[in-house]
Design a protein around this motif. Structure first.
Motif, PDB file in Angstrom:
ATOM      1  N   SER A 165       9.563  -0.490   6.014  1.00 56.74           N
ATOM      2  CA  SER A 165      10.066   0.747   5.417  1.00 56.74           C
ATOM      3  C   SER A 165      11.078   0.438   4.313  1.00 56.74           C
ATOM      4  CB  SER A 165      10.709   1.612   6.499  1.00 56.74           C
ATOM      5  OG  SER A 165      11.406   2.709   5.941  1.00 56.74           O
ATOM      6  N   LEU A 166      12.006  -0.467   4.585  1.00 55.86           N
ATOM      7  CA  LEU A 166      13.024  -0.825   3.593  1.00 55.86           C
ATOM      8  C   LEU A 166      12.397  -1.462   2.361  1.00 55.86           C
ATOM      9  CD1 LEU A 166      15.849  -2.273   5.870  1.00 55.86           C
ATOM     10  CD2 LEU A 166      15.850  -0.088   4.678  1.00 55.86           C
ATOM     11  N   PHE A 167      11.358  -2.267   2.556  1.00 55.16           N
ATOM     12  CA  PHE A 167      10.671  -2.915   1.432  1.00 55.16           C
ATOM     13  C   PHE A 167      10.116  -1.876   0.457  1.00 55.16           C
ATOM     14  CE2 PHE A 167       6.596  -4.311  -0.389  1.00 55.16           C
ATOM     15  CZ  PHE A 167       7.006  -5.422  -1.111  1.00 55.16           C
ATOM     16  N   GLN A 168       9.461  -0.849   0.999  1.00 47.70           N
ATOM     17  CA  GLN A 168       8.897   0.193   0.149  1.00 47.70           C
ATOM     18  C   GLN A 168       9.970   1.032  -0.505  1.00 47.70           C
ATOM     19  OE1 GLN A 168       8.877   3.663   0.613  1.00 47.70           O
ATOM     20  NE2 GLN A 168       7.026   4.424  -0.357  1.00 47.70           N
ATOM     21  N   ILE A 169      11.035   1.300   0.241  1.00 44.27           N
ATOM     22  CA  ILE A 169      12.123   2.144  -0.251  1.00 44.27           C
ATOM     23  C   ILE A 169      12.778   1.545  -1.490  1.00 44.27           C
ATOM     24  CG2 ILE A 169      14.490   2.887   0.297  1.00 44.27           C
ATOM     25  CD1 ILE A 169      13.471   3.479   3.154  1.00 44.27           C
ATOM     26  N   SER A 189      -6.835   2.385   4.374  1.00 44.63           N
ATOM     27  CA  SER A 189      -5.678   2.350   3.467  1.00 44.63           C
ATOM     28  C   SER A 189      -5.269   3.751   3.007  1.00 44.63           C
ATOM     29  CB  SER A 189      -6.007   1.487   2.237  1.00 44.63           C
ATOM     30  OG  SER A 189      -7.156   2.001   1.562  1.00 44.63           O
ATOM     31  N   ILE A 190      -6.094   4.767   3.328  1.00 43.34           N
ATOM     32  CA  ILE A 190      -5.804   6.133   2.873  1.00 43.34           C
ATOM     33  C   ILE A 190      -4.542   6.718   3.513  1.00 43.34           C
ATOM     34  CG2 ILE A 190      -6.681   8.512   2.779  1.00 43.34           C
ATOM     35  CD1 ILE A 190      -9.492   7.367   2.523  1.00 43.34           C
ATOM     36  N   PRO A 191      -4.371   6.663   4.847  1.00 43.93           N
ATOM     37  CA  PRO A 191      -3.136   7.204   5.440  1.00 43.93           C
ATOM     38  C   PRO A 191      -1.858   6.566   4.912  1.00 43.93           C
ATOM     39  CG  PRO A 191      -4.796   6.908   7.138  1.00 43.93           C
ATOM     40  CD  PRO A 191      -5.334   6.264   5.896  1.00 43.93           C
ATOM     41  N   PRO A 192      -1.776   5.223   4.783  1.00 41.75           N
ATOM     42  CA  PRO A 192      -0.552   4.652   4.192  1.00 41.75           C
ATOM     43  C   PRO A 192      -0.296   5.127   2.768  1.00 41.75           C
ATOM     44  CG  PRO A 192      -1.824   2.943   5.292  1.00 41.75           C
ATOM     45  CD  PRO A 192      -2.682   4.166   5.267  1.00 41.75           C
ATOM     46  N   VAL A 195       0.841  -1.209   0.000  1.00 43.70           N
ATOM     47  CA  VAL A 195       0.000   0.000   0.000  1.00 43.70           C
ATOM     48  C   VAL A 195       0.873   1.254   0.000  1.00 43.70           C
ATOM     49  CG1 VAL A 195      -1.757   1.300   1.268  1.00 43.70           C
ATOM     50  CG2 VAL A 195      -1.891  -1.191   1.174  1.00 43.70           C
ATOM     51  N   LEU A 196       1.911   1.257   0.817  1.00 44.04           N
ATOM     52  CA  LEU A 196       2.857   2.383   0.838  1.00 44.04           C
ATOM     53  C   LEU A 196       3.529   2.557  -0.522  1.00 44.04           C
ATOM     54  CD1 LEU A 196       4.563   1.649   4.271  1.00 44.04           C
ATOM     55  CD2 LEU A 196       3.194   3.676   3.766  1.00 44.04           C
ATOM     56  N   LEU A 197       3.835   1.436  -1.154  1.00 44.01           N
ATOM     57  CA  LEU A 197       4.506   1.463  -2.452  1.00 44.01           C
ATOM     58  C   LEU A 197       3.626   2.074  -3.533  1.00 44.01           C
ATOM     59  CD1 LEU A 197       6.819   0.673  -4.346  1.00 44.01           C
ATOM     60  CD2 LEU A 197       5.844  -1.625  -4.455  1.00 44.01           C
ATOM     61  N   ALA A 198       2.336   1.764  -3.512  1.00 40.19           N
ATOM     62  CA  ALA A 198       1.420   2.314  -4.515  1.00 40.19           C
ATOM     63  C   ALA A 198       1.427   3.837  -4.487  1.00 40.19           C
ATOM     64  CB  ALA A 198       0.007   1.776  -4.268  1.00 40.19           C
ATOM     65  N   GLY A 199       1.371   4.403  -3.277  1.00 41.31           N
ATOM     66  CA  GLY A 199       1.442   5.861  -3.157  1.00 41.31           C
ATOM     67  C   GLY A 199       2.813   6.391  -3.509  1.00 41.31           C
ATOM     68  N   GLY A 200       3.859   5.631  -3.172  1.00 40.54           N
ATOM     69  CA  GLY A 200       5.226   6.067  -3.431  1.00 40.54           C
ATOM     70  C   GLY A 200       5.559   6.202  -4.902  1.00 40.54           C
ATOM     71  N   LEU A 201       5.068   5.281  -5.717  1.00 43.81           N
ATOM     72  CA  LEU A 201       5.345   5.333  -7.157  1.00 43.81           C
ATOM     73  C   LEU A 201       4.689   6.557  -7.806  1.00 43.81           C
ATOM     74  CD1 LEU A 201       4.984   1.561  -8.133  1.00 43.81           C
ATOM     75  CD2 LEU A 201       7.085   2.860  -7.753  1.00 43.81           C
ATOM     76  N   ILE A 202       3.472   6.863  -7.370  1.00 45.97           N
ATOM     77  CA  ILE A 202       2.783   8.062  -7.889  1.00 45.97           C
ATOM     78  C   ILE A 202       3.549   9.317  -7.476  1.00 45.97           C
ATOM     79  CG2 ILE A 202       0.650   9.422  -7.827  1.00 45.97           C
ATOM     80  CD1 ILE A 202      -0.838   6.772  -7.253  1.00 45.97           C
ATOM     81  N   GLY A 203       3.959   9.357  -6.211  1.00 40.12           N
ATOM     82  CA  GLY A 203       4.694  10.514  -5.712  1.00 40.12           C
ATOM     83  C   GLY A 203       6.041  10.694  -6.392  1.00 40.12           C
ATOM     84  N   ALA A 204       6.714   9.585  -6.713  1.00 38.18           N
ATOM     85  CA  ALA A 204       8.014   9.670  -7.382  1.00 38.18           C
ATOM     86  C   ALA A 204       7.884  10.293  -8.767  1.00 38.18           C
ATOM     87  CB  ALA A 204       8.646   8.281  -7.484  1.00 38.18           C
TER      88      ALA A 204
END
Length: 301
Positions: A216-220, A172-175, A85-94
């Motif tokens: 955290s490392l997994f998403q990073i 799932s919104i905050p993550p 879930v963190l990764l989904a938001g992270g890719l958009i943000g990147a």
């Protein structure tokens, strides 16, 4: 031994770079941060141009994070569902962050933006973490029981999911929003974003500290890999030789850091990370006010 970096167009000591990568790898394994908040400013101090430091620093974070995640997977301290879930938001943000980075690069303001972002974010996050960690350490030394978590605004949001490894049932919104913010920072600052994501996962999402580091490392891993690819394709600022030397040191250091981190309690880990963040912030802030050694720089017109 000096080596010439073709993209950065500077010569640096290879053993210094190797040691830098190893040190950041140790931090990655200990704290669950990619280490970009440290390696990128240190590359500035070595004379690496900020644009190259951001893109190449993100590349090195991938290697040290992979090494750290493998160690945490063996200990079953990675919440893969939360990480996704963190990764989904992270890719958009990147993707959004690289677009902003390119826009500022065109108008010649990217160097100042990167440095200011580091000073502001490191100062705020480091101060908050340091104060909270001192309070937690004081409570534990007095033998007081830790306060129970109360249901806050996070628990009242829709689209709830169950995260069994973390023992949570939250929206799932905050993550997603945490991942989005980290993705933007990863692209602009060349960081994995762990120095923001780790506190957010603990204090906003309510995750146990032992699970936070590995998750955290997994998403990073994936966000920084995506960021590096975008920078390489759009900006051509990834120095492969620089990344390779940092990568070797980072992989070795991450294994050492993971072993050290398991021997420290949560309060000690957080206060050590906060202290390090504040030290880096202070050095960067000082450099913004001091007169540079070279007042003028020649550039192509």
């Amino acid at each position: 031994m000096q080596i010439y970096l073709p993209i950065a167009e500077v010569s640096v000591n290879v053993f210094l770079l190797f040691g830098l990568g190893g040190m950041v790898g140790i931090l990655s394994g200990m704290f669950g941060v990619g280490g970009g908040f440290l390696i990128t400013p240190l590359l500035f101090f070595l004379g690496i141009p900020p644009a190259v430091a951001v893109a190449t620093g993100a590349n090195q974070i991938v290697a040290s994070s992979v090494s750290g995640v493998l160690a945490h997977l063996k200990r079953r301290t990675v919440d893969l569902r939360m990480g996704t879930v963190l990764l989904a938001g992270g890719l958009i943000g990147a993707g959004l962050g690289v677009w902003v980075f390119n826009l500022l690069k065109e108008i010649g303001q990217v160097d100042l933006l990167v440095r200011l972002c580091y000073v502001v974010f490191l100062g705020v996050i480091g101060s908050l973490m340091f104060v909270e960690s001192l309070n937690a350490l004081r409570r534990s030394s007095k033998g007081g029981k830790p306060k129970r978590r109360h249901h806050g605004w996070v628990h009242g949001l829709p689209f709830k999911m169950r995260f069994r490894t973390s023992g949570l049932y939250i929206s799932s919104i905050p993550p997603l929003l945490v991942g989005l913010s980290v993705g933007v920072l990863s692209a602009i600052m060349g960081v994995g974003g762990g120095f923001i994501m780790v506190p957010a996962m603990i204090y906003i999402l309510g995750m146990p500290t032992k699970v936070v580091v590995g998750t955290s490392l997994f998403q990073i891993i994936f966000v920084t890999a995506f960021t590096t690819m975008l920078h390489a394709v759009t900006n051509y600022t990834v120095d492969i030789l620089l990344a390779l030397v940092l990568l070797i040191g980072g992989v070795i250091g991450a294994q050492i850091g993971t072993a050290v981190g398991t021997r420290m309690n949560a309060e000690q880990l957080r206060i050590a990370l906060a202290s390090l963040v504040l030290l880096v912030c202070g050095k960067l802030a000082l450099d913004l006010f001091l007169t540079p050694g070279d007042l003028y720089q020649l550039g192509a017109q």
